[in-house]
Design a protein around this motif. Structure first.
Motif, mmCIF file in Angstrom:
data_model
loop_
_atom_site.group_PDB
_atom_site.id
_atom_site.type_symbol
_atom_site.label_atom_id
_atom_site.label_comp_id
_atom_site.label_asym_id
_atom_site.label_seq_id
_atom_site.Cartn_x
_atom_site.Cartn_y
_atom_site.Cartn_z
ATOM 1 N N PHE A 1 4.173 0.088 -32.107
ATOM 2 C CA PHE A 1 2.974 0.018 -32.943
ATOM 3 C C PHE A 1 1.798 -0.556 -32.164
ATOM 4 C CE2 PHE A 1 0.192 -2.053 -36.085
ATOM 5 C CZ PHE A 1 -0.104 -0.953 -36.885
ATOM 6 N N GLY A 2 2.042 -1.574 -31.345
ATOM 7 C CA GLY A 2 0.988 -2.157 -30.537
ATOM 8 C C GLY A 2 0.373 -1.155 -29.572
ATOM 9 N N LYS B 1 10.974 -4.308 -40.040
ATOM 10 C CA LYS B 1 11.596 -5.279 -39.138
ATOM 11 C C LYS B 1 11.726 -4.722 -37.724
ATOM 12 C CE LYS B 1 14.296 -7.594 -42.751
ATOM 13 N NZ LYS B 1 15.656 -7.843 -43.279
ATOM 14 N N ALA B 2 11.984 -3.415 -37.624
ATOM 15 C CA ALA B 2 12.138 -2.801 -36.308
ATOM 16 C C ALA B 2 10.818 -2.806 -35.542
ATOM 17 C CB ALA B 2 12.652 -1.370 -36.448
ATOM 18 N N VAL B 3 9.711 -2.715 -36.280
ATOM 19 C CA VAL B 3 8.394 -2.649 -35.654
ATOM 20 C C VAL B 3 7.749 -4.016 -35.525
ATOM 21 C CG1 VAL B 3 6.062 -1.691 -35.881
ATOM 22 C CG2 VAL B 3 8.045 -0.296 -36.485
ATOM 23 N N ASN B 4 7.915 -4.843 -36.560
ATOM 24 C CA ASN B 4 7.239 -6.140 -36.612
ATOM 25 C C ASN B 4 8.259 -7.255 -36.839
ATOM 26 O OD1 ASN B 4 5.494 -8.272 -36.901
ATOM 27 N ND2 ASN B 4 4.665 -7.598 -38.877
ATOM 28 N N PRO B 5 8.486 -8.120 -35.874
ATOM 29 C CA PRO B 5 9.476 -9.193 -36.024
ATOM 30 C C PRO B 5 9.185 -10.131 -37.187
ATOM 31 C CG PRO B 5 8.797 -8.962 -33.728
ATOM 32 C CD PRO B 5 7.878 -8.108 -34.534
ATOM 33 N N GLU B 6 7.932 -10.275 -37.569
ATOM 34 C CA GLU B 6 7.584 -11.181 -38.663
ATOM 35 C C GLU B 6 8.157 -10.729 -39.994
ATOM 36 O OE1 GLU B 6 3.471 -13.385 -38.167
ATOM 37 O OE2 GLU B 6 3.243 -11.233 -37.810
ATOM 38 N N ALA B 7 8.429 -9.422 -40.118
ATOM 39 C CA ALA B 7 8.950 -8.904 -41.380
ATOM 40 C C ALA B 7 10.345 -9.454 -41.696
ATOM 41 C CB ALA B 7 8.991 -7.373 -41.336
#
Length: 525
Positions: free
Chosen positions: A338-339, A243-249
């Motif tokens: 990550f991006g 969740k911290a890296v990817n909002p979709e999670a």
């Protein structure tokens, strides 16, 4: 200028650590950099490798994305619209659209599929049977995808040991790194030339190599980093890391959610993203649980220039509300991390200029790897080693050079094979891949019979140069798109591939003639 050196014992430890780690990973590292340098231009190569894609691309704004989805549904009745599916809009480099989704099997299982569609005619290719896969084959080779299960982990380990080799190399050459850089000369014996060029070019490419080593290790070995990070920072909850890296999670879709009669169209979501980001290109458009009450439709954008220029926008699939976004103008460090990692590794920012710089530095790194092997070999050509040990060192060097140097003619082989195999032949991608790998294997085996390193080097350049000149000829004979025709019609990507191969081939022949004119049939490196 001389910097403070390491103490004698520490120097010896670092020197042997650098030598051992370097020689162990050298040929695998060469394959990674050589194949990876070509796959940097994977998108730019597509029009050349697929003659059916050599037509003028329409604007992504003109595509009817709902119709694309419906076309896939009509062609594949088992297509599950509620499972995640997505598509890439047409671009200048690839006028076709890639669509991926899931098919429900009679036994209840789900199978993923991908296919290409023409956004103007809405013709669809058979799923999971791409007519061409050349650039993707090279891309997959750079992280050993052809090795089942463990291939990616092996490439990650190679990248990890590359970090170790870089650090130890920096430490042992720290004393005279600057003086060697300015004092580089092609005079002297071959050991001096290899050593000086190894140090000087290594110094130039050091930041690039460190970036690639770190990002490669992180991308391939992320699964091993996720658990300790979750344990230390999030009490063992890996979902919080995601969740911290990817909002979709943050979104958990319920597969048993109710189906709704009215839902947001893909076209409307596309227009909302486009209106909010007129200066950005929409790279991906995908939906999850589409036509259900908790559906989401997401879009990834990128300006193609900035290292943090990518964005993510998540909309409700029922009423089209913006639920969450990672806007490049305001996203947090954790969301951007990550991006940035991906962009640094794949050079998908800064345009063709940055890709060209990455390519040149990758070629320099390939040379550094080869020079390191030759330094290791020449350092063992003395009275301290028995004749049996010298023969072993010779065989290892010859084997390494055969694998690495044969990649140049093997690269030309996959280009020729891709254009020579008819586009309508069933399973043509598998056939082209077989031609490439079998050709590479045969070239490697033949090289083992050349007992001189100079003979290996010259012959591989000669074979690769001849095959390189054949590449544009094969394209012209097979498709009718000769160099002058593609230049005149503005097919710059097709023309660029052909002219680069032609120039490379001619340059290689000139290089070989220079070797031959000096009678260097047994050049002792």
């Amino acid at each position: 200028m001389r910097l403070k050196p390491l103490k004698s014992r520490m120097f010896n430890v670092m020197f042997h650590a650098h030598t051992v780690s370097g020689i162990v990973i050298s040929f695998a590292l060469f394959v990674i950099f050589f194949a990876g340098s070509i796959s940097l231009f994977m998108n730019e190569l597509y029009r050349w490798e697929n003659p059916e894609a050599r037509f003028e691309s329409i604007s992504a704004d003109q595509v009817d994305y709902d119709k694309i989805c419906q076309t896939v549904k009509n062609k594949i009745p088992s297509f599950d619209v509620t499972a995640q599916f997505g598509m890439t809009p047409p671009t200048e480099t690839n006028p076709l659209m890639l669509f991926y989704g899931s098919m429900k099997q009679p036994d209840g299982s789900v199978e993923r599929f991908s296919t290409y569609l023409n956004p103007m005619t809405y013709d669809m290719m058979p799923p999971n049977k791409p007519k061409t896969h050349m650039a993707h084959t090279l891309y997959e080779l750079h992280y050993f995808e052809q090795i089942p299960i463990v291939g990616g982990y092996l490439s990650g380990l190679v990248a990890f040991f590359f970090i170790f080799a870089i650090i130890t190399g920096l430490l042992i050459h720290w004393k005279n790194m600057v003086s060697k850089f300015y004092g580089f000369s092609l005079k002297g014996n071959w050991k001096q030339i290899w050593t000086n060029s190894h140090i000087s070019l290594g110094f130039i490419a050091l930041p690039f190599q460190m970036i690639y080593a770190i990002t490669g290790a992180l991308l391939c070995l992320s699964i091993f980093l996720l658990a300790p990070t979750a344990f230390i920072m999030f009490g063992g909850d890996t979902s919080k890391v995601l969740k911290a890296v990817n909002p979709e999670a943050e979104y958990r879709h319920n597969p048993k959610a109710s189906t709704v009669s009215e839902y947001a169209s893909l076209n409307s979501i596309y227009r909302k993203v486009r209106d909010a980001n007129p200066d950005k290109e929409i790279k991906y458009l995908y939906a999850t649980n589409y036509t259900k009450e908790d559906a989401t439709v997401s879009a990834r954008t990128d300006d193609g220039i900035g290292i943090t220029g990518d964005g993510l926008f998540i909309y409700s699939g029922t009423d089209g509300r913006l639920l969450q976004s990672a806007d490049p103008r305001s996203k947090t460090y954790t969301t951007a991390a990550f991006g940035v990692l991906v962009k640094l590794h794949y050079a998908n920012f800064g345009g063709l200029l940055l890709k060209t710089i990455y390519f040149l530095l990758s070629m320099v790194t390939c040379y550094i790897i080869i020079s390191g092997v030759m330094i290791w070999r020449t350092a063992r050509d003395n009275a301290r080693y028995t004749s049996r040990q010298k023969k072993f060192h010779h065989r290892v060097t010859k084997f390494y050079l055969a694998i690495t140097l044969s990649m140049f003619p093997a690269l030309a082989i996959i280009f020729i094979g891709n254009i020579a195999v008819p586009m309508d032949m069933p399973d043509r991608s598998e056939l082209v891949n077989t031609i490439f790998f079998v050709g590479w294997l045969l070239l490697t085996i033949v090289g083992l019979f050349w007992n001189s390193y100079g003979q290996q080097n010259r012959n591989y350049i000669l074979i690769g140069s001849i095959l390189g000149i054949i590449v544009p000829l094969a394209n012209g004979l097979s498709t009718g798109d000769w160099l002058w025709k593609t230049l005149w019609s503005g097919q710059r990507y097709v023309y660029s591939v052909d002219i680069i191969w032609l120039v490379t081939g001619i340059f290689g022949l000139i290089l070989c003639k220079r070797y031959l004119s000096k009678g260097a049939t047994d050049l002792k490196l």
